[in-house]
Scaffold this motif. Sequence first.
Motif, PDB file in Angstrom:
ATOM      1  N   ASP A  52       6.318  20.100   1.986  1.00 38.28           N
ATOM      2  CA  ASP A  52       7.170  19.038   2.513  1.00 38.28           C
ATOM      3  C   ASP A  52       6.276  17.809   2.721  1.00 38.28           C
ATOM      4  OD1 ASP A  52       9.296  17.639   3.583  1.00 38.28           O
ATOM      5  OD2 ASP A  52       9.126  18.528   5.583  1.00 38.28           O
ATOM      6  N   GLY A  53       6.884  16.634   2.670  1.00 42.86           N
ATOM      7  CA  GLY A  53       6.057  15.459   2.911  1.00 42.86           C
ATOM      8  C   GLY A  53       6.792  14.166   2.638  1.00 42.86           C
ATOM      9  N   PHE A  54       6.108  13.082   2.975  1.00 41.53           N
ATOM     10  CA  PHE A  54       6.685  11.747   2.869  1.00 41.53           C
ATOM     11  C   PHE A  54       5.698  10.808   2.196  1.00 41.53           C
ATOM     12  CE2 PHE A  54       8.509  13.926   6.443  1.00 41.53           C
ATOM     13  CZ  PHE A  54       9.867  13.599   6.412  1.00 41.53           C
ATOM     14  N   GLU A  55       6.229   9.763   1.574  1.00 37.73           N
ATOM     15  CA  GLU A  55       5.366   8.681   1.133  1.00 37.73           C
ATOM     16  C   GLU A  55       5.827   7.405   1.829  1.00 37.73           C
ATOM     17  OE1 GLU A  55       3.838  10.546  -3.108  1.00 37.73           O
ATOM     18  OE2 GLU A  55       4.917   8.636  -3.180  1.00 37.73           O
ATOM     19  N   LEU A  56       4.858   6.612   2.262  1.00 37.15           N
ATOM     20  CA  LEU A  56       5.146   5.401   3.027  1.00 37.15           C
ATOM     21  C   LEU A  56       4.629   4.201   2.251  1.00 37.15           C
ATOM     22  CD1 LEU A  56       4.755   7.829   5.138  1.00 37.15           C
ATOM     23  CD2 LEU A  56       4.269   6.050   6.791  1.00 37.15           C
ATOM     24  N   SER A  57       5.574   3.352   1.823  1.00 37.91           N
ATOM     25  CA  SER A  57       5.186   2.131   1.139  1.00 37.91           C
ATOM     26  C   SER A  57       5.270   0.986   2.150  1.00 37.91           C
ATOM     27  CB  SER A  57       6.134   1.876  -0.038  1.00 37.91           C
ATOM     28  OG  SER A  57       5.910   0.593  -0.567  1.00 37.91           O
ATOM     29  N   LEU A  58       4.135   0.316   2.346  1.00 38.54           N
ATOM     30  CA  LEU A  58       4.012  -0.685   3.420  1.00 38.54           C
ATOM     31  C   LEU A  58       3.373  -1.944   2.895  1.00 38.54           C
ATOM     32  CD1 LEU A  58       1.975   1.844   5.374  1.00 38.54           C
ATOM     33  CD2 LEU A  58       3.946   0.835   6.489  1.00 38.54           C
ATOM     34  N   SER A  59       3.569  -3.030   3.598  1.00 38.97           N
ATOM     35  CA  SER A  59       2.826  -4.238   3.266  1.00 38.97           C
ATOM     36  C   SER A  59       1.341  -3.981   3.490  1.00 38.97           C
ATOM     37  CB  SER A  59       3.331  -5.383   4.151  1.00 38.97           C
ATOM     38  OG  SER A  59       2.247  -6.053   4.743  1.00 38.97           O
ATOM     39  N   ASN A  60       0.503  -4.557   2.614  1.00 36.05           N
ATOM     40  CA  ASN A  60      -0.948  -4.384   2.761  1.00 36.05           C
ATOM     41  C   ASN A  60      -1.426  -4.803   4.155  1.00 36.05           C
ATOM     42  OD1 ASN A  60      -1.204  -3.452   0.167  1.00 36.05           O
ATOM     43  ND2 ASN A  60      -1.708  -5.453  -0.698  1.00 36.05           N
ATOM     44  N   ASP A  61      -0.722  -5.779   4.753  1.00 39.34           N
ATOM     45  CA  ASP A  61      -1.127  -6.282   6.067  1.00 39.34           C
ATOM     46  C   ASP A  61      -0.894  -5.264   7.183  1.00 39.34           C
ATOM     47  OD1 ASP A  61      -1.769  -8.626   4.788  1.00 39.34           O
ATOM     48  OD2 ASP A  61       0.199  -9.548   5.183  1.00 39.34           O
ATOM     49  N   ASP A  62       0.131  -4.417   7.018  1.00 37.01           N
ATOM     50  CA  ASP A  62       0.439  -3.426   8.054  1.00 37.01           C
ATOM     51  C   ASP A  62      -0.244  -2.081   7.805  1.00 37.01           C
ATOM     52  OD1 ASP A  62       2.219  -5.120   9.395  1.00 37.01           O
ATOM     53  OD2 ASP A  62       3.892  -4.548   8.089  1.00 37.01           O
ATOM     54  N   ALA A  63      -0.750  -1.911   6.575  1.00 37.00           N
ATOM     55  CA  ALA A  63      -1.173  -0.585   6.113  1.00 37.00           C
ATOM     56  C   ALA A  63      -2.204   0.076   7.017  1.00 37.00           C
ATOM     57  CB  ALA A  63      -1.709  -0.696   4.690  1.00 37.00           C
ATOM     58  N   SER A  83       0.851  -1.185   0.000  1.00 33.18           N
ATOM     59  CA  SER A  83       0.000   0.000   0.000  1.00 33.18           C
ATOM     60  C   SER A  83       0.887   1.236   0.000  1.00 33.18           C
ATOM     61  CB  SER A  83      -0.885   0.010   1.239  1.00 33.18           C
ATOM     62  OG  SER A  83      -1.772  -1.084   1.226  1.00 33.18           O
ATOM     63  N   LEU A  84       0.293   2.376  -0.314  1.00 30.02           N
ATOM     64  CA  LEU A  84       1.058   3.621  -0.340  1.00 30.02           C
ATOM     65  C   LEU A  84       0.261   4.750   0.320  1.00 30.02           C
ATOM     66  CD1 LEU A  84       3.848   4.548  -1.519  1.00 30.02           C
ATOM     67  CD2 LEU A  84       2.606   5.361  -3.530  1.00 30.02           C
ATOM     68  N   LEU A  85       0.902   5.386   1.296  1.00 34.64           N
ATOM     69  CA  LEU A  85       0.298   6.536   1.973  1.00 34.64           C
ATOM     70  C   LEU A  85       1.163   7.755   1.705  1.00 34.64           C
ATOM     71  CD1 LEU A  85      -0.459   5.149   5.569  1.00 34.64           C
ATOM     72  CD2 LEU A  85      -2.170   5.924   3.916  1.00 34.64           C
ATOM     73  N   ALA A  86       0.549   8.922   1.611  1.00 34.86           N
ATOM     74  CA  ALA A  86       1.318  10.162   1.504  1.00 34.86           C
ATOM     75  C   ALA A  86       0.947  11.048   2.686  1.00 34.86           C
ATOM     76  CB  ALA A  86       1.015  10.868   0.188  1.00 34.86           C
ATOM     77  N   LEU A  87       1.961  11.528   3.371  1.00 34.10           N
ATOM     78  CA  LEU A  87       1.772  12.453   4.485  1.00 34.10           C
ATOM     79  C   LEU A  87       2.364  13.787   4.024  1.00 34.10           C
ATOM     80  CD1 LEU A  87       0.841  12.420   7.552  1.00 34.10           C
ATOM     81  CD2 LEU A  87       3.271  12.275   8.099  1.00 34.10           C
ATOM     82  N   GLN A  88       1.517  14.797   3.855  1.00 35.60           N
ATOM     83  CA  GLN A  88       1.954  16.032   3.206  1.00 35.60           C
ATOM     84  C   GLN A  88       1.575  17.251   4.025  1.00 35.60           C
ATOM     85  OE1 GLN A  88       3.244  16.205  -0.421  1.00 35.60           O
ATOM     86  NE2 GLN A  88       3.922  14.266   0.460  1.00 35.60           N
TER      87      GLN A  88
END
Lengths: 125, 384
Positions: B203-214, B154-159
């Motif tokens: 400014d911001g980050f993107e977080l790529s995580l396993s679907n199980d942890d998302a 999964s992918l989250l963006a924190l901006q």
Amino acid sequence: MTKTYYSPSHEYVSVEDGVATIGITTYAQSQLGDIVFVELPETGRGFKRGDEAAVVESVKAASEVYTPVTGETTEMNEELAANPGLANDDPEGQGWFFKQTIIQEDELTKLMDRAQYDAFVKENR
Amino acid sequence: MSDQNELKKTAFYDLHVEHGAKMVGFAGYSMPLHYEMGIKQEHLYCRDTVGLFDVSHMGQAELIAEDYETAAKALEKIVPGDVLKLKPERLRYSVLLNEKGGIEDDLMITHRIQEDGSHVVGLVVNAGRKTHDYAYISAYLPDDVDFKILDDRSLLALQGPDAEKIMAVWCGEAVGMPYMSEIETNFFDAPCRVSRCGYTGEDGFELSLSNDDASRVAKMLMSHPDVELIGLGARDSLRLEAGFCLYGHDIDTATSPIEADLSWIMNKRRRQEGGFLGDTVILDQVANGPSKRRVGLLPDGPAAPAREGAKLFNDQDQEIGVVTSGGFGPTIGGPVAMGYVTLPHDKLGTSIFVEVRGRKSLWRVTDLPFTPYRTYNAKKPTQH
């Protein structure tokens, strides 16, 4: 004595002394979201029932406002043009769009009253 | 709009619904258009504080070969940017080209170091183009480069300006990360690939995580009182104010990166050597100029927002272009638009008449972005 009617495309017509005040309903503004621009008809323009009379733009998109009655515009809400957010904050009060004459009174009978409109909104939600 | 039942769901679907999202079909996914705050407030909140975006619909993939150079060289055949000299743990914005020099998609490229120490090329592509891109890229890869789709992530963006402060709570390693870099780390206890980039100009980050942890990670982030979910509506108005292209609108298979004013994605070596699809067309445009160019447009006084498709005219009333993205910019507090104009109408300050519902109003060619970049250590504009 003011009487208000509602159209299936979510405009309202408030009638007082033969003059119609037209705007969009509280439900309509809630569906549009933040209103950022309105385009209002110039005074003296003639409309048939169902004509596109104004445009309302939210952050999402532009939508047409149709006049539910045949007539000629007599006034536009300059305050709304300057501050489109009024259509969100007070749609059926200060956020009216324009006023017009009513040429065919019987067109009003084709519209809904408050109770009918509320039921219509509930049904179509 | 497609039937919600046929739409795919991301790992955050329940979270969206719990937070009152208005869900819409987008690129085959059920995605949040906005939450209870509404598009305008979400936009302003993200610029002012920090917002969390579900961008899991985007395509994550990797090119894997015996070494990084082999994978990078293979990709350089279809992108005009320098992939070979991209430093380890660094990101670069680029475009996927076709033989005519048109853009098949825009994408983010990473020189990734895997947990086992091996180096690969990481990609993030647009949701609406990923199926196309996967087939397209695979067809151009030599036998010694493997293409791996990371659909288990999964992918989250924190901006937003407070993004680093939020990351510090669960992921201290993110603090001080250079702009356009990536690390393998843990978000609290969840293995996470963190990159410092974004599509908002903040400014911001993107977080790529396993679907199980998302979902668990998203809930941790949402437990912070300052973090608010932001939908696709504000994602679009934020990127528009930041002057970033939206694929299928501002760039497409018939538009070259030079016309799109993205010539900065090519460095000196790639301009000199060529060796990518469409290089003849693109290098000719670099040398002699394109016939049209993407520009920013701002109205010269009160005007109706100009949306995609609005026609552009010069002061002789000749049609000279079209709006490709436009709307209301909540931070600007008025209409903003991007479009293509024929040269020489691309010069800053040029008067452009924009036709909306049959009426023309005066706008001017404006520098992009509309809102200044506030990315960390920002040097160059970037995307995604």
